[in-house]
Write a protein that holds these residues in place. Sequence first.
Motif, short mmCIF file in Angstrom:
data_model
loop_
_atom_site.label_atom_id
_atom_site.label_comp_id
_atom_site.label_asym_id
_atom_site.label_seq_id
_atom_site.Cartn_x
_atom_site.Cartn_y
_atom_site.Cartn_z
N SER A 58 -6.07 15.50 -6.77
CA SER A 58 -6.46 15.05 -8.08
C SER A 58 -5.44 14.31 -8.56
N GLY A 59 -5.60 13.75 -9.92
CA GLY A 59 -4.45 12.72 -10.57
C GLY A 59 -4.94 11.37 -10.18
N ALA A 60 -4.03 10.37 -10.38
CA ALA A 60 -4.01 8.87 -10.23
C ALA A 60 -2.84 8.28 -9.90
N VAL A 61 -2.69 7.12 -9.32
CA VAL A 61 -1.57 6.29 -9.05
C VAL A 61 -1.94 4.89 -9.45
N HIS A 62 -1.25 4.40 -10.46
CA HIS A 62 -1.56 2.86 -10.79
C HIS A 62 -0.44 2.14 -10.27
N PHE A 63 -0.66 0.88 -9.83
CA PHE A 63 0.41 -0.02 -9.17
C PHE A 63 -0.13 -1.51 -10.15
N LYS A 64 1.09 -2.02 -10.91
CA LYS A 64 0.74 -3.30 -11.59
C LYS A 64 -0.53 -3.21 -12.46
N GLY A 65 -0.85 -2.05 -12.91
CA GLY A 65 -1.74 -1.74 -13.76
C GLY A 65 -3.15 -1.27 -13.13
N ARG A 66 -3.08 -1.56 -11.56
CA ARG A 66 -4.36 -1.32 -10.87
C ARG A 66 -4.49 0.03 -10.22
N ARG A 67 -5.53 0.69 -10.43
CA ARG A 67 -5.33 1.95 -9.55
C ARG A 67 -5.52 1.93 -8.42
N ILE A 68 -4.55 2.53 -7.44
CA ILE A 68 -4.62 2.31 -6.19
C ILE A 68 -4.95 3.64 -5.17
N ASP A 69 -5.04 4.69 -5.94
CA ASP A 69 -5.11 5.83 -4.96
C ASP A 69 -6.77 5.64 -4.60
N GLY A 70 -6.90 6.11 -3.38
CA GLY A 70 -8.22 5.85 -2.78
C GLY A 70 -8.32 4.74 -2.02
N LEU A 71 -7.23 3.76 -2.10
CA LEU A 71 -7.36 2.61 -1.24
C LEU A 71 -6.84 3.03 0.09
N LYS A 72 -7.07 2.20 1.31
CA LYS A 72 -6.55 2.28 2.34
C LYS A 72 -5.17 1.91 2.56
N PRO A 73 -4.30 2.56 3.49
CA PRO A 73 -2.68 2.05 3.38
C PRO A 73 -2.72 0.42 3.48
N PHE A 74 -3.46 -0.29 4.36
CA PHE A 74 -3.12 -1.61 4.26
C PHE A 74 -3.47 -2.39 3.16
N ARG A 75 -4.38 -1.82 2.24
CA ARG A 75 -4.71 -2.48 1.19
C ARG A 75 -3.71 -2.44 -0.18
N ILE A 76 -3.15 -0.89 -0.06
CA ILE A 76 -1.95 -0.77 -0.91
C ILE A 76 -0.78 -1.70 -0.32
N ALA A 77 -0.34 -1.68 1.04
CA ALA A 77 0.57 -2.54 1.25
C ALA A 77 0.46 -3.93 0.86
N ARG A 78 -0.72 -4.52 0.94
CA ARG A 78 -1.09 -5.85 0.46
C ARG A 78 -0.73 -6.10 -0.88
N LEU A 79 -0.73 -5.05 -1.73
CA LEU A 79 -0.48 -5.15 -3.17
C LEU A 79 0.85 -5.58 -3.37
N GLY A 80 1.76 -4.83 -2.47
CA GLY A 80 3.19 -5.23 -2.52
C GLY A 80 3.97 -3.98 -2.60
N ILE A 81 3.59 -2.91 -1.88
CA ILE A 81 4.28 -1.77 -1.78
C ILE A 81 4.60 -1.58 -0.28
N ALA A 82 5.86 -1.63 0.32
CA ALA A 82 6.22 -1.73 1.65
C ALA A 82 6.87 -0.34 1.64
N ARG A 83 6.86 0.34 2.85
CA ARG A 83 7.63 1.71 2.90
C ARG A 83 8.31 1.76 4.27
N THR A 84 9.14 2.37 4.37
CA THR A 84 9.91 3.04 5.58
C THR A 84 9.43 4.48 6.07
N PHE A 85 9.72 4.93 7.00
CA PHE A 85 9.15 6.36 7.46
C PHE A 85 10.49 7.27 7.58
#
Lengths: 251, 302, 337
Positions: A58-85
Amino acid sequence: MTALLTIDGATRRFGGLTAVDNVSTTVAKGELVGVIGPNGAGKTTLFNLISGFTPLSSGAVHFKGRRIDGLKPFRIARLGIARTFQNLRIFPNMSVFDNVSVGAAGMLGVSAAEAVFGGRARSEAISRRAWAALEQVGLQDLAGELAANISYGRRKYLEIARALAMEPELIILDEPAAGLNDTETRELAAFIQRLHGAGMTVLLVEHDMGLVMGICQRVVVLASGRKIADAPPEVVRKDPAVLEAYLGVEE
Amino acid sequence: MDYYLQQLAIGLSLGMVYALMAIGFTLIFGVLNVVNFAHGEVYTIGAFAGLVVITAFAPPLFVVLLIVVAVGALAGVGLERIAFKPFRRFSDEASLKSRAMREATLMSSLAVSIIVREAIEIGFGSQFQTVPLDRLLNKPISLGPVTIVSGDVIIFVVAALMLGGLQYVLKRTNVGLSIRAVSSNPLGAKYVGINTDRTIIWTFAVGSMMGAAAGILVGLYYGAIFPSMGFIPGIKAFVAMVMGGLSSIPGAVICALILGFSESIATIFVPSVWADMVAYGFLIVTLIFFPRGIFGGARDRV
Amino acid sequence: MSDRLRPLLVVAAALVLVLGVVPAVLGALDRSYLYQVANLALIFVLLAASMHLVTGVAGLLQLGHAAFYGIGAYTAALLATEAGLTFGWTLPLSGLSAAFVAVLVALPTMRLVSIYFAVATLGIGQMIYLVMLNWVPVTKGPNGILVTSGLELFGYDLSASAPAYFVVAIITLVSLWVIHRLSHSYYGNALRALREDDQCADAMGLDTVRLKIESFAVSGFFAGIAGALWAHTAGYISPADFAFPQSILILAMVVVGGLGSLPGAVIGALILILLPEVLRPVGDFRNIIVGGVLFFSILLMPKGIIGEVSALDLVRRQLGGAWRGEGTKAGPEVGWR
């Protein structure tokens, strides 16, 4: 200050265990935020929630005003979030350059038809980005090496370079200092600070208290999945709740 | 109605054969997490060994079975030494059950299966072998309105005995205990002093015994013994294992029976040449919709 | 010799060999059997190359590749015999129909990993084989189809041995070029990332599912093309040509040559087709040889021929440097492998 990333009541349950329990925080553009906590505090789970690898309960995550929880990882990455492991996931059987180019290719898009019949525009753009990222971390001389053959410390930078080649707006580093010795950790701290100085927004999960306390502007402390503090390092250092959570852990 | 009952009887013996095969797969998968592609060849070897013994000495069926089971055990051990052991270079669990190990042995067992099949073909020819008519398991037996053949009974009895024996071995003997230990935690088993290597050999021996027995039983049941006879039953047994949840022996046995019944019932409605579709259909549906097997055991990302 | 010139020389040498030396030798010997062997070798080079893309580069272990080959062959044979279409139509349609089926196969199976994907493709390959074998009204069942017409382009009859060889050779070379462009580019690197760690590739912004389906479709397309070439040059097809052992044969070529290397797949195909032919006087041990070569190459050289043998390693480097990050200053030896 505008919030780049807003985490709102993020909760994740695994069976009966609540790994992340109602955590809310924001990361502003240009900020360098650290997330610390004892083992099993839910730091990595929180990162996986942001990058889309683990769905929220439950809860929500917004990035640049857009809700991103529930999106596939590659879509989130394309919005501009990069991660390392946390446990260093490079592509071992590919060259250093090829590793980094994948980050750029992911963001610029790949198309089979263009790869075969298209011109050089896209591959030039991808290689420009890859070279720039390699130079940023100082790996350009090793570009032709197989990633499996370079030293552990350099692989850490390779993973960061791969994320930088994505030219993200937010970079999430999951325990970048794990397995590094003191000198290497200090170098890494300086590198992260340079990155931040150049305008990058950084979210840093770290076990190494010294690193986080030394460079972060703000520190979020998790314990058993809950947020127990969210303040500048000097405040967190004196917070009784934090001291209690870390009792016997902090050196 | 009688016809349906008859088909069910056939389905039962078919299912029992698949079960015998599936157990070999399941035991090996449980211990090593690998798919033994050469398991079908053990079945073929069993059938050919039985045929050779029958044509040479014509002993009673019981003796034939004993010899076939012994040959099967040997074949299993040989298979393990040739196709699996060389790839087990590390002893920690991660590499023992790693993906690279899995794919390498998948292909090495595939290669060994090709070689075995072709060697048999060169030795015996690719056609159906002549089985002495009096040894065929096709004597009709009337059970009220239903007529079955002696093979149905023999397969059921032999398979049931072997399943019971396996249960005894797994639950009551040291070998069975170590097989179960390695299968649930190889590293832990190693630490408490179990000889993993020997256990793996035993697993192949036990699994291959059942596969070889299935081979000769089916060979005598249909009178069809030929070099590539093991391929289709091998796939069926694999399907049963996947449906049963990969490392569950009861699951594999139940699913093997389901498969046997489904096929024999399917042949009522469609020409028998299409019967194999049932197994492939089950396989695809299970993999896609029930990745944990139809009974839902524990399994990580498939 | 400059780095840019070398790949060109290799390509030129291959062209001279395939379009000059081989047909000259074949023409001098003038035996239709040898033409058949040459066509078969080229068709399997194409099959191995198409499997290289999906198994070697994208890392999806495929055990049903022969099914797509079969779909292409049956499409071509049926279009030629039943609809009277000529090669200009049957060739692309064969590729497209195989690609279409590949997409249908890929959609549900893409989330399976490793051996489960392998076994699913085996199952689907077997289903397709059963259809070829038992759907008698359409496929003529085990009797197969006699393809007597159709190797004709722009009104020219090309069915004689020598022209047919050139058709097969040119189409194979063009297909190899396309597959090379795919696997030695940023696109190939994206596929390699899937092979190495698909979750990680996902975090890089790559649509992993779309890429896998795409690579599967492209691979199916070229297998279908190979099928059309076989149907038109062999003149007769039957289900046995596309059964499981053929899938394993193609897999063996890719593994023996070295997973992930296109020259490797080509060399693997040539070895496994030509070696049994050379050894034919000793006896027909084709499948034993395939099994033996597969086994020992997995055991003794897990990376295949290329990457282990130094002479061939040279070939790999020379063919591998096709793309090296244009548009920036000259960097160290870097390129898509």
